[in-house]
Design an enzyme around this catalytic site. Structure first.
Site, PDB file in Angstrom:
ATOM      1  CE  LYS A  10      -4.579   0.730   0.650  1.00 52.48           C
ATOM      2  NZ  LYS A  10      -5.706  -0.023   0.138  1.00 52.48           N
ATOM      3  CB  VAL A  30     -19.135  -0.148  -1.801  1.00 57.05           C
ATOM      4  CG1 VAL A  30     -19.561  -1.564  -1.437  1.00 57.05           C
ATOM      5  CG2 VAL A  30     -17.721  -0.156  -2.358  1.00 57.05           C
TER       6      VAL A  30
HETATM    7  P1  NAD Z   1     -17.098   6.237  -0.835  1.00 53.79           P
HETATM    8  O1  NAD Z   1     -16.172   7.288  -0.351  1.00 53.79           O
HETATM    9  O2  NAD Z   1     -17.644   6.307  -2.216  1.00 53.79           O
HETATM   10  O3  NAD Z   1     -18.354   6.116   0.153  1.00 53.79           O
HETATM   11  C1  NAD Z   1     -18.284   6.223   1.525  1.00 53.79           C
HETATM   12  C2  NAD Z   1     -19.542   6.946   1.979  1.00 53.79           C
HETATM   13  O4  NAD Z   1     -19.595   6.930   3.390  1.00 53.79           O
HETATM   14  C3  NAD Z   1     -19.589   8.418   1.548  1.00 53.79           C
HETATM   15  O5  NAD Z   1     -20.780   8.683   0.859  1.00 53.79           O
HETATM   16  C4  NAD Z   1     -19.532   9.172   2.871  1.00 53.79           C
HETATM   17  O6  NAD Z   1     -20.270  10.380   2.845  1.00 53.79           O
HETATM   18  C5  NAD Z   1     -20.139   8.164   3.814  1.00 53.79           C
HETATM   19  N1  NAD Z   1     -19.812   8.380   5.217  1.00 53.79           N
HETATM   20  C6  NAD Z   1     -18.656   8.829   5.760  1.00 53.79           C
HETATM   21  N2  NAD Z   1     -18.773   8.897   7.098  1.00 53.79           N
HETATM   22  C7  NAD Z   1     -20.018   8.457   7.402  1.00 53.79           C
HETATM   23  C8  NAD Z   1     -20.720   8.279   8.620  1.00 53.79           C
HETATM   24  N3  NAD Z   1     -20.173   8.569   9.798  1.00 53.79           N
HETATM   25  N4  NAD Z   1     -21.996   7.826   8.567  1.00 53.79           N
HETATM   26  C9  NAD Z   1     -22.576   7.539   7.379  1.00 53.79           C
HETATM   27  N5  NAD Z   1     -21.952   7.684   6.185  1.00 53.79           N
HETATM   28  C10 NAD Z   1     -20.682   8.128   6.208  1.00 53.79           C
HETATM   29  O7  NAD Z   1     -16.323   4.845  -0.580  1.00 53.79           O
HETATM   30  P2  NAD Z   1     -16.642   3.451  -1.255  1.00 53.79           P
HETATM   31  O8  NAD Z   1     -15.763   3.273  -2.440  1.00 53.79           O
HETATM   32  O9  NAD Z   1     -18.102   3.256  -1.364  1.00 53.79           O
HETATM   33  O10 NAD Z   1     -16.089   2.459  -0.143  1.00 53.79           O
HETATM   34  C11 NAD Z   1     -16.798   2.242   1.065  1.00 53.79           C
HETATM   35  C12 NAD Z   1     -15.900   1.545   2.071  1.00 53.79           C
HETATM   36  O11 NAD Z   1     -15.472   0.285   1.535  1.00 53.79           O
HETATM   37  C13 NAD Z   1     -14.615   2.307   2.388  1.00 53.79           C
HETATM   38  O12 NAD Z   1     -14.300   2.096   3.737  1.00 53.79           O
HETATM   39  C14 NAD Z   1     -13.576   1.658   1.499  1.00 53.79           C
HETATM   40  O13 NAD Z   1     -12.266   1.750   2.048  1.00 53.79           O
HETATM   41  C15 NAD Z   1     -14.054   0.213   1.494  1.00 53.79           C
HETATM   42  N6  NAD Z   1     -13.659  -0.519   0.289  1.00 53.79           N
HETATM   43  C16 NAD Z   1     -14.019  -0.042  -0.941  1.00 53.79           C
HETATM   44  C17 NAD Z   1     -13.644  -0.736  -2.081  1.00 53.79           C
HETATM   45  C18 NAD Z   1     -14.049  -0.239  -3.458  1.00 53.79           C
HETATM   46  O14 NAD Z   1     -13.870  -0.978  -4.432  1.00 53.79           O
HETATM   47  N7  NAD Z   1     -14.587   0.948  -3.574  1.00 53.79           N
HETATM   48  C19 NAD Z   1     -12.902  -1.927  -1.977  1.00 53.79           C
HETATM   49  C20 NAD Z   1     -12.579  -2.409  -0.704  1.00 53.79           C
HETATM   50  C21 NAD Z   1     -12.952  -1.689   0.426  1.00 53.79           C
END
Ligand code: NAD
Length: 367
Positions: free
Chosen positions: A91, A195
């Site tokens: 990473k 997601v």
């Molecule tokens: P994203 O940034 O698109 O979505 C995250 C959402 O969470 C945002 O809309 C944000 O406003 C919201 N949020 C933040 N704090 C919050 C809270 N306290 N209460 C409610 N909502 C809140 O991220 P993503 O790509 O959808 O990923 C979601 C999670 O999954 C992350 O933790 C990411 O690290 C993990 N992840 C994502 C992927 C991927 O392919 N995108 C892969 C593995 C892991």
């Protein structure tokens, strides 16, 4: 995969820190001209090159950035090992504000640092990154994944991650309720991001009742417009809902002392990394509370599986098929956890460690 907390490790030097977490290499990158300050951590390359995203974040200090990259890169070793990928764990973090400090020159310079590792580390998107940065990094090195589809890349990994989470959730339902059909199940999704949006679609299609929250109203409104059946709830009320499944898809560490006292669900299955605030303590606590926890690095591997297909010639269908196997892996982990009466995170950790160990002992290394 229990690692020390930031507070516990701030007194350790970098090499001692690497020894504790068993890291192979940590590269500190600085470039005055572009303002680049980055750290690349290669945790383990036994199974193959260390693939893992670059995160750009305004860390308060270097120690915080180092702690994050050490923890995240180690997590990637476990994630890829469990997903059956021939990839190691790595990473990178860039210290800075992704909204104001990104420039083409900075990412090309960063690409040169990635290149200096000769393919031991392959970067991709993480928090604060987009395909634009990957394209700039690609100008300096071939060791980058997550490129746009028109460049032969795999594009946005989120739909595939969401599909994997959905499959992992079904495996958890099968284990907890004896039936993997989510129709009629009540699911609380925290995070209406990339997601969360795709996961909502899968669940509504299957006939589940979805409760969704986010701190940003516009994200909720966009999903509600597409999926009118979704129930929007306030961020603070998500933990106390009377639901079957809690799905953290926003932040890490949301399974903690405070939230565990409120949770009424019988399954936790979501995409966010590092959901257990303290892996050992809360991994055991969820089990004692009768909640089946689907380890995050087990069920959110769809994104890395998708990226890994760029190295073989990107094939969306094959990536989705491989992601679907998360269902079987999760069933096996849950079975092991039940038979050995150990928390699910531990069963998953042990399975990942066993794969790495057996390849190391056999001298098999696919770089
Ligand atoms: P994203 O940034 O698109 O979505 C995250 C959402 O969470 C945002 O809309 C944000 O406003 C919201 N949020 C933040 N704090 C919050 C809270 N306290 N209460 C409610 N909502 C809140 O991220 P993503 O790509 O959808 O990923 C979601 C999670 O999954 C992350 O933790 C990411 O690290 C993990 N992840 C994502 C992927 C991927 O392919 N995108 C892969 C593995 C892991």
């Amino acid at each position: 995969m229990s690692v020390k907390t930031a507070a516990e490790t701030t007194t350790l030097g970098v090499l001692d820190r690497m020894e504790v977490s068993d890291h192979e290499e940590v590269l500190f990158c600085h470039d005055r001209a572009t303002g680049l300050k980055a750290i690349i951590a290669v945790h383990d390359t036994t199974l193959g090159p260390a693939l893992g995203g670059t995160r750009m974040w305004p860390y308060a200090n270097e120690a915080e950035a180092l702690h994050d990259v050490i923890r995240l890169s180690r997590g990637m070793t476990y994630k890829s090992a469990l997903a059956g990928l021939d990839l190691g764990g790595g990473k990178a973090v860039i210290i800075g504000d992704a909204r104001t400090q990104k420039t083409e020159a900075m990412f090309r310079r960063f690409g040169r640092f990635v290149h200096s590792l000769n393919g031991r580390y392959i970067t991709a998107e993480d928090v604060g990154m987009s395909t634009t940065e990957m394209v700039n990094i690609r100008k300096e090195t071939p060791y980058v994944a997550g490129l746009p589809e028109e460049m032969g890349g795999s594009g946005d990994p989120s739909p595939v991650t969401a599909y994997g989470v959905f499959c992992g959730m079904k495996a958890a339902a099968k284990t907890a309720y004896g039936n993997d059909n989510l129709s009629g199940r009540k699911v609380a999704i925290q995070g209406a991001g990339n997601v969360g949006r795709y996961l909502t679609e899968h669940l509504i299609k299957e006939g589940a009742t979805v409760y969704l929250t986010d701190i940003h109203e516009d994200k909720l409104a966009a999903i509600k417009a597409d999926q009118p059946a979704v129930h929007i709830v306030k961020p603070d009320s998500i933990y106390g809902l009377d639901v079957d499944i809690y799905s953290p898809c926003a932040l890490g560490a949301t399974v903690n002392d405070e939230t565990l006292a409120q949770l009424k669900c019988s399954v936790i299955a979501g995409a966010a990394n590092n959901q257990l605030a303290d892996e050992k303590k809360h991994g055991k606590a969820v089990m004692e509370k009768g909640i089946l926890y689907a380890p995050d690095f087990l069920i959110n591997a769809g994104g890395i599986i998708n990226c890994s297909w760029e190295r073989r010639g990107y094939n969306r269908k094959a990536a989705l098929n491989q992601t679907e196997n998360i269902y079987n892996t999760a069933l096996a982990i849950f079975k092991r956890s039940q038979e050995e009466k150990i928390p699910t995170y531990l069963a998953a950790n042990e399975a990942a460690e066993a794969r790495v160990r057996s390849m190391k002992q056999a001298g098999l290394r696919s770089l």
